[in-house]
Design a protein around this motif. Structure first.
Motif, PDB file in Angstrom:
ATOM      1  N   SER A   1       0.846  -1.198   0.000  1.00 27.64           N
ATOM      2  CA  SER A   1       0.000   0.000   0.000  1.00 27.64           C
ATOM      3  C   SER A   1       0.881   1.247   0.000  1.00 27.64           C
ATOM      4  O   SER A   1       1.917   1.284   0.673  1.00 27.64           O
ATOM      5  CB  SER A   1      -0.903   0.008   1.239  1.00 27.64           C
ATOM      6  N   LYS A   2       0.454   2.270  -0.737  1.00 29.41           N
ATOM      7  CA  LYS A   2       1.244   3.501  -0.843  1.00 29.41           C
ATOM      8  C   LYS A   2       0.423   4.692  -0.345  1.00 29.41           C
ATOM      9  O   LYS A   2      -0.705   4.891  -0.786  1.00 29.41           O
ATOM     10  CB  LYS A   2       1.676   3.742  -2.287  1.00 29.41           C
ATOM     11  N   GLY A   3       1.005   5.463   0.554  1.00 25.74           N
ATOM     12  CA  GLY A   3       0.322   6.649   1.014  1.00 25.74           C
ATOM     13  C   GLY A   3       0.735   7.045   2.410  1.00 25.74           C
ATOM     14  O   GLY A   3       1.471   6.324   3.092  1.00 25.74           O
ATOM     15  N   LEU A   4       0.260   8.208   2.812  1.00 27.24           N
ATOM     16  CA  LEU A   4       0.505   8.741   4.148  1.00 27.24           C
ATOM     17  C   LEU A   4      -0.820   9.316   4.621  1.00 27.24           C
ATOM     18  O   LEU A   4      -1.391  10.197   3.972  1.00 27.24           O
ATOM     19  CB  LEU A   4       1.581   9.822   4.089  1.00 27.24           C
ATOM     20  N   ASP A   5      -1.335   8.786   5.724  1.00 31.00           N
ATOM     21  CA  ASP A   5      -2.653   9.183   6.194  1.00 31.00           C
ATOM     22  C   ASP A   5      -2.611  10.588   6.809  1.00 31.00           C
ATOM     23  O   ASP A   5      -1.767  10.863   7.661  1.00 31.00           O
ATOM     24  CB  ASP A   5      -3.166   8.189   7.233  1.00 31.00           C
TER      25      ASP A   5
ATOM     26  N   THR B   1      -8.998   4.730  -6.296  1.00 31.65           N
ATOM     27  CA  THR B   1      -8.338   5.469  -5.227  1.00 31.65           C
ATOM     28  C   THR B   1      -7.156   6.266  -5.765  1.00 31.65           C
ATOM     29  O   THR B   1      -6.351   5.769  -6.536  1.00 31.65           O
ATOM     30  CB  THR B   1      -7.838   4.503  -4.136  1.00 31.65           C
ATOM     31  N   VAL B   2      -7.076   7.524  -5.367  1.00 30.97           N
ATOM     32  CA  VAL B   2      -5.955   8.400  -5.725  1.00 30.97           C
ATOM     33  C   VAL B   2      -5.226   8.733  -4.432  1.00 30.97           C
ATOM     34  O   VAL B   2      -5.534   9.710  -3.759  1.00 30.97           O
ATOM     35  CB  VAL B   2      -6.445   9.677  -6.436  1.00 30.97           C
ATOM     36  N   GLU B   3      -4.250   7.895  -4.069  1.00 29.70           N
ATOM     37  CA  GLU B   3      -3.591   8.038  -2.778  1.00 29.70           C
ATOM     38  C   GLU B   3      -2.795   9.339  -2.668  1.00 29.70           C
ATOM     39  O   GLU B   3      -2.594   9.871  -1.572  1.00 29.70           O
ATOM     40  CB  GLU B   3      -2.653   6.855  -2.524  1.00 29.70           C
ATOM     41  N   GLY B   4      -2.343   9.870  -3.797  1.00 27.62           N
ATOM     42  CA  GLY B   4      -1.526  11.083  -3.755  1.00 27.62           C
ATOM     43  C   GLY B   4      -2.247  12.289  -3.201  1.00 27.62           C
ATOM     44  O   GLY B   4      -1.614  13.194  -2.643  1.00 27.62           O
ATOM     45  N   TYR B   5      -3.572  12.324  -3.332  1.00 25.25           N
ATOM     46  CA  TYR B   5      -4.351  13.467  -2.840  1.00 25.25           C
ATOM     47  C   TYR B   5      -4.257  13.558  -1.320  1.00 25.25           C
ATOM     48  O   TYR B   5      -3.895  14.593  -0.750  1.00 25.25           O
ATOM     49  CB  TYR B   5      -5.797  13.342  -3.323  1.00 25.25           C
ATOM     50  N   LYS B   6      -4.569  12.448  -0.632  1.00 27.91           N
ATOM     51  CA  LYS B   6      -4.496  12.460   0.829  1.00 27.91           C
ATOM     52  C   LYS B   6      -3.055  12.566   1.329  1.00 27.91           C
ATOM     53  O   LYS B   6      -2.793  13.183   2.363  1.00 27.91           O
ATOM     54  CB  LYS B   6      -5.166  11.208   1.400  1.00 27.91           C
TER      55      LYS B   6
END
Length: 305
Positions: free
Chosen positions: A79-83, A251-256
């Protein structure tokens, strides 16, 4: 040696990984919220479990599954992202849920649809447990997917998350038809912002210049197969963030991640102008042209600043 591999999450990436390892001869079992069933049943009896859930899914599932996870079964976080709320990556969420987990991170320039078509690619498998990394490199590498090892899971994971923000910026740049010079300048300065964040959060900046950082950025900031890039194109075309997300249909993880990083930058005084303008544009606080103008009118400084 054939492995029993569990896959949690059957979006584009999870489905592609399941098919890839099945074609290698591994025995694959999978779970998704849509298909139902018990994810614990997938973990039990597996030699290895890959988690390819969106970050929101990890946030919901980690507290439930973490304490019930078999300590002998390695978890590969894909999974890729930062909450933006808890300000954690996926592997950090799993670690909070169960500090004893044998965690690895998989990241790289891996556009799911290309891999599904049989195109070759490379990726990074990162963990502080180097014997485990080397073992899984041998067992999971193939003629289609070559795995490189790393002992910097946090840096690799942050690089993979942050490049999505810059992929959005690349889509905005192309959508505004600003040209090759502007895009090269944008992505180069984007790398400087990514380096700053990785350093401040405790990762190794060297991971930024590997497959999970620069490699993935080259793929996702230039390809219409990239959800983050398409989201940026839509914003440049005047769509609102909800309209752009609906058009992408995934899902567009870059937005969050951009929201999370911009918030950190504001609190700690980090200079992250590209992240900040991506967020401002997505939140409707400026137009695409105003975002470009804000970047071009920043005070002059040395390149390393």
């Amino acid at each position: 040696m054939s492995l029993a591999i569990g896959v949690l999450g059957l979006g584009a990436w999870g489905h592609t990984l399941a098919g890839l390892f099945e074609r290698q001869g591994h025995r694959v079992r999978s779970w998704s919220r849509r298909s139902g069933g018990d994810p614990v049943a997938v973990i039990q009896g597996s030699d290895l479990v890959l988690v390819a859930l969106a970050l929101d899914g990890v946030k919901q599932l980690a507290p439930e599954l973490g304490p019930r996870w078999d300590q002998q079964v390695p978890l590969v976080s894909c999974s890729k992202g930062l909450d933006p709320e808890c300000q954690r990556t996926a592997s950090q969420m799993w670690n909070v849920a169960n500090p004893e987990l044998r965690l690895l991170v998989l990241s790289g320039p891996n556009l799911a649809s290309e891999l599904a078509q049989g195109c070759p690619a490379a990726s990074v498998l990162a963990s502080q447990d180097q014997p485990l990394v080397e073992q899984l490199q041998r067992q999971l590498s193939s003629d289609q997917l070559r795995l490189y090892g790393s002992d910097d899971p946090l840096g690799v994971e942050l690089a993979g998350a942050l490049k999505n923000v810059m992929a959005i910026a690349g889509g905005i740049c192309d959508g505004l038809q600003l040209g090759a010079n502007a895009k090269a300048s944008l992505l180069c300065r984007g790398m400087a912002e990514m380096s700053l964040v990785i350093q401040q959060l405790g990762g190794d900046q060297a991971s930024l210049y590997g497959l999970a950082g620069l490699g993935d950025l080259l793929a996702t900031a230039n390809s219409p197969l990239s959800r983050n890039y398409r989201f940026g194109l839509a914003l440049a075309g005047g769509q609102t963030a909800p309209e752009a997300l609906m058009g992408v249909g995934a899902t567009v993880e870059g937005y969050k991640t951009a929201q999370a990083v911009a918030g950190m930058g504001q609190r700690h005084g980090w200079a992250l102008p590209i992240c900040q303008q991506v967020v401002a544009l997505a939140e409707g606080r400026c137009s695409p042209k105003e975002a470009v103008h804000a970047l071009m009118q920043r005070s002059l400084r040395g390149e390393q600043g």
